[in-house]
Scaffold this motif. Structure first.
Motif, short mmCIF file in Angstrom:
data_model
loop_
_atom_site.label_atom_id
_atom_site.label_comp_id
_atom_site.label_asym_id
_atom_site.label_seq_id
_atom_site.Cartn_x
_atom_site.Cartn_y
_atom_site.Cartn_z
N ASP A 73 0.82 -1.04 0.00
CA ASP A 73 -0.11 -0.02 -0.07
C ASP A 73 0.96 1.34 -0.06
OD1 ASP A 73 -2.47 1.11 0.06
OD2 ASP A 73 -2.61 1.09 2.18
N GLY A 74 1.95 1.11 -0.83
CA GLY A 74 2.87 2.31 -0.99
C GLY A 74 3.97 2.61 0.16
N GLN A 75 3.94 1.54 1.29
CA GLN A 75 4.95 1.58 2.10
C GLN A 75 5.99 0.50 1.92
OE1 GLN A 75 3.74 0.58 6.13
NE2 GLN A 75 5.01 1.91 7.12
N ASP A 76 7.23 0.92 2.03
CA ASP A 76 8.46 0.04 1.48
C ASP A 76 8.70 -0.83 2.81
OD1 ASP A 76 10.78 -1.31 0.71
OD2 ASP A 76 11.66 0.59 0.02
N LEU A 77 8.60 -1.98 2.69
CA LEU A 77 8.68 -2.93 4.00
C LEU A 77 10.11 -3.25 4.23
CD1 LEU A 77 5.73 -5.43 3.40
CD2 LEU A 77 5.82 -3.32 4.56
N THR A 78 10.98 -3.12 3.22
CA THR A 78 12.53 -3.20 3.35
C THR A 78 13.23 -2.23 4.29
OG1 THR A 78 13.26 -2.38 1.28
CG2 THR A 78 12.49 -4.68 0.96
N VAL A 79 12.56 -1.10 4.41
CA VAL A 79 13.35 -0.40 5.28
C VAL A 79 12.86 -0.11 6.74
CG1 VAL A 79 14.05 1.17 3.27
CG2 VAL A 79 11.92 1.78 4.53
N LEU A 80 11.96 -0.83 7.11
CA LEU A 80 11.21 -1.06 8.33
C LEU A 80 12.05 -1.76 9.27
CD1 LEU A 80 7.51 -1.59 7.81
CD2 LEU A 80 8.52 0.55 7.66
N ARG A 81 12.14 -1.14 10.59
CA ARG A 81 12.69 -2.07 11.86
C ARG A 81 11.77 -3.04 12.12
NH1 ARG A 81 13.51 2.77 15.75
NH2 ARG A 81 11.28 3.09 14.79
N GLU A 82 12.45 -4.00 12.80
CA GLU A 82 11.66 -5.35 13.09
C GLU A 82 10.45 -5.05 14.19
OE1 GLU A 82 10.68 -9.28 13.31
OE2 GLU A 82 11.93 -8.29 12.10
N LYS A 83 10.49 -4.11 14.81
CA LYS A 83 9.35 -3.59 15.57
C LYS A 83 8.16 -3.11 14.65
CE LYS A 83 10.22 -4.70 20.05
NZ LYS A 83 9.49 -5.47 20.90
N GLU A 84 8.45 -2.32 13.72
CA GLU A 84 7.53 -1.93 12.78
C GLU A 84 7.11 -3.07 11.93
OE1 GLU A 84 9.26 2.82 11.76
OE2 GLU A 84 10.29 0.82 10.98
N LEU A 85 7.84 -4.06 11.56
CA LEU A 85 7.07 -5.34 10.89
C LEU A 85 6.25 -6.14 11.79
CD1 LEU A 85 10.46 -6.23 8.71
CD2 LEU A 85 8.23 -5.25 7.94
N GLU A 86 6.74 -6.19 13.01
CA GLU A 86 5.56 -6.88 14.05
C GLU A 86 4.27 -6.44 14.03
OE1 GLU A 86 7.77 -7.24 17.46
OE2 GLU A 86 9.48 -8.73 16.80
#
Length: 342
Positions: A73-86
């Motif tokens: 949805d437009g947000q790049d998951l590869t630059v997120l920290r683990e907490k944000e992915l969780e």
């Protein structure tokens, strides 16, 4: 596509090993819209599951290199920290794992495992989470859901465990659902029920679904688009009808030729693809499929030295064979499969 809910661009996934880097996914790109199902097919080791784990950010970052863009949805998951992915996993994106017996903890009841993730993402209390778990078990077709919520995974049959896994994945009504071989080892009746359940969920919530499977029959029944993977790359993609009815890559021909059909010659032998998938530690030069391809002689040196890229727009295939030659071969394949002239 600008309206893609999930957009993967030039994805590369490499694992560090003592023998050297494993090139599991190489330059993969695809789009998926809300309410659509993308079927990813290919033999074991083609990069299907590695791709799905990369989307969810489940690879060990210390030993895995993930490059490229994965836009949810437009947000790049590869630059997120683990907490944000969780915070996203389980809420906006979720996964049905291949083996529910190993994915479910043997130490906790089914109800507790479903409720735990729901409480984490919504802040709901124990009672509300318990009711949600019971409701979801009922929704996926588990009889006596209130009693079954107190059972442990080993007390469920294979089909029931798979349903419980689906219930767990759907607890927070995710926008993206990745199903990794969701019907493996299930009998045909249960398989059909599971696929119908996924279709119902998609119709109700507009869920985007990535369906990973080696079963082309499952893909034909459920997928809107199909991507064929080999050696960590996409070798063909298009609508389900284009890829399954009018395939353009020799590897896809091989996959289709190795499975029985209702309208084919009942006395004809199935034709397996000779050889084995390429080593991802040391991929072959040129087209990765060339050591197993029976049409290399029609092209020659380019197959051995130059990697083909996806051609065309819409229905695409990565093959050095000219389009006209592929059309001719396809007609020959159809004639051979059906035992008559077309």
């Amino acid at each position: 596509m600008t309206d893609a809910f999930l957009s993967v661009r030039d994805l590369h996934v490499r694992f560090a090993t003592e023998a050297g880097p494993v090139h599991a996914v190489n330059g993969l790109s695809f789009d998926l819209q809300r309410g659509r199902t993308l079927g990813i097919v290919g033999e074991s080791g083609s990069g299907k599951s590695v791709t799905s784990l990369a989307v969810l950010g489940l690879h060990n970052r210390a030993k895995t290199s993930v490059e490229g863009e994965i836009l949810l949805d437009g947000q790049d998951l590869t630059v997120l920290r683990e907490k944000e992915l969780e915070q996203l996993r389980g809420r906006r994106m979720s996964m049905i794992f291949q083996d529910p017996l190993t994915a479910l903890s043997p130490y906790y009841t089914i109800g507790n495992q479903l409720a735990d993730g729901y409480r984490t993402h919504t802040g709901a209390g124990r009672k509300a989470a318990r009711e949600r778990a019971v409701d979801m078990l009922a929704r996926v077709g588990i009889a006596q859901p209130r009693q079954r919520a107190d059972a442990y995974p080993h007390q469920f049959s294979g089909g029931m465990r798979q349903r419980a896994m689906i219930a767990m994945a759907l607890m927070c009504d995710p926008d993206l659902l990745i199903a990794d071989e969701p019907t493996t080892a299930l009998d045909v009746t249960v398989q059909a029920e599971i696929l119908d359940l996924l279709a119902d969920v998609q119709r109700e919530f507009g869920t985007a679904i990535v369906l990973i499977t080696h079963d082309l029959g499952v893909v034909a029944q459920t997928a809107h688009e199909v991507m064929v993977m080999y050696g960590g790359r996409c070798v063909e993609r298009g609508t389900a009808e284009e890829v399954l009815v009018h395939p353009q890559h020799p590897y896809t021909w091989g996959l289709l030729g190795s499975m029985p059909t209702l309208d084919g010659d009942p006395d004809a032998d199935l034709t397996p693809i000779e050889g084995t998938p390429p080593s991802l530690l040391d991929p072959p030069p040129g087209c990765a499929f060339h050591p197993r391809c029976t049409y290399v002689d029609r092209v020659g040196d380019p197959c051995l030295t130059r990697r083909p890229t996806l051609d065309g727009v819409g229905h695409q295939a990565a093959c050095h064979l000219p389009a006209a030659t592929r059309e001719q071969i396809l007609v020959e394949e159809i004639n051979s499969r059906h035992g008559s002239d077309v």
